[in-house]
Design a protein around this motif. Structure first.
Motif, short mmCIF file in Angstrom:
data_model
loop_
_atom_site.label_atom_id
_atom_site.label_comp_id
_atom_site.label_asym_id
_atom_site.label_seq_id
_atom_site.Cartn_x
_atom_site.Cartn_y
_atom_site.Cartn_z
N TYR A 116 -16.54 63.04 116.19
CA TYR A 116 -17.70 62.92 117.01
C TYR A 116 -18.50 63.97 116.57
N THR A 120 -11.06 59.94 123.46
CA THR A 120 -11.76 58.88 123.50
C THR A 120 -12.38 58.45 125.01
N GLU A 153 -22.59 61.33 118.86
CA GLU A 153 -22.41 60.19 117.89
C GLU A 153 -21.06 60.09 117.37
N THR A 154 -20.59 58.89 117.05
CA THR A 154 -19.34 58.84 116.67
C THR A 154 -19.48 58.67 115.05
N ILE A 155 -18.63 59.36 114.42
CA ILE A 155 -18.86 59.42 112.96
C ILE A 155 -17.36 58.65 112.74
N TRP A 156 -17.54 57.31 112.24
CA TRP A 156 -16.38 56.33 112.11
C TRP A 156 -15.30 56.96 111.18
N GLY A 157 -14.09 56.99 111.70
CA GLY A 157 -13.10 57.34 111.01
C GLY A 157 -12.82 58.96 110.76
N THR A 178 -12.91 66.24 114.66
CA THR A 178 -11.99 65.11 114.79
C THR A 178 -11.44 65.10 116.30
N LYS A 179 -10.81 63.94 116.76
CA LYS A 179 -10.33 63.87 118.21
C LYS A 179 -8.95 64.79 118.18
#
Ligand code: CA
Length: 229
Positions: free
Chosen positions: A225, A197, A218-222, A176-177
């Motif tokens: 990364y 981001t 890759e972005t894992i939406w919600g 997660t961010k």
């Protein structure tokens, strides 16, 4: 002993160059025809090439261009052509240096030594002592803190580099961010996670061919990364 190829059609100049280089313990081969010179340069092992421009068979510009498609050995052009446009063209085709005739043979020897030393440092930069990560055209030298994508070096800020290395060392793991922020920025997750981001975006601009379709991060939406391998 370093081996040097001289492609020069004027015998007196070729011999002058050879004599000075041999006095400095270099092994020297002479070739006066352009196309034969290129053939030898490509098929034999040399450490450096000294190249004239106006040559029978094939001119020096063409030799330089064709040689650079195959090899990275240093090239020093020594030519009677004094115009800036010729120098720019020669250097643009991948020559490492350009000297005009008449030249100082001692300076030529000094430049040969400097280019050989520089080239050795360059090919030695990925030495086994350095910790290197290589994934599909992306090369990260952790020791030297340098990054290349398909052979082209990219400049990274400290945090961009740390973030890229962290993700590349933990592939296929979704972070997660917040997690990334606390790992890289070394604080409790109270900072602005938008920083993550922004850094991901900057890294992608440097390493991705198409930032809309990332190959590496890759972005894992919600969620966050993931570094793909
Ligand atoms: Ca010539």
């Amino acid at each position: 002993m370093s081996r040097i190829l001289i492609i020069e059609d004027e015998t007196s100049i070729a011999e002058l160059e050879r004599d000075y280089l041999e006095l400095s313990d270099f092994e020297v081969e002479l070739e006066e025809d352009g196309s034969k010179g290129l053939e030898r340069a490509l098929n034999e092992e040399f450490d450096l090439m000294i190249l004239d421009l106006m040559l029978p068979g094939m001119d020096g510009f063409e030799i330089c261009r064709k040689f650079r498609e195959e090899k990275n050995t240093p090239i020093i052009i020594i030519s009677a052509k004094k115009e800036d446009i010729d120098k720019i063209r020669g250097l643009g085709l991948g020559a490492d240096d350009y000297m005009t005739k008449p030249f100082s043979p001692s300076e030529m020897v000094a430049r040969v030594k400097a280019h050989l030393a520089r080239y050795e440092r360059l090919i030695g930069s990925g030495s086994p002592e350095n910790e290197v990560i290589e994934i599909r055209g992306l090369k990260i030298d952790k020791t030297a803190r340098r990054v290349w994508i398909h052979g082209e070096e990219k400049n990274f800020t400290t945090k961009e580099f740390d973030l890229l290395v962290f993700l590349a060392q933990n592939p296929n793991h979704v972070y997660t961010k917040e997690e990334l922020f606390s790992k890289i920025w070394d604080m409790e997750s109270i900072g602005d996670i938008a920083t993550v981001t922004v850094h991901i975006k900057k890294i992608r601009e440097k390493i991705e061919f198409n930032t809309a379709k990332p190959q590496y991060i890759e972005t894992i939406w919600g969620v966050g990364y993931r570094f793909k391998v």
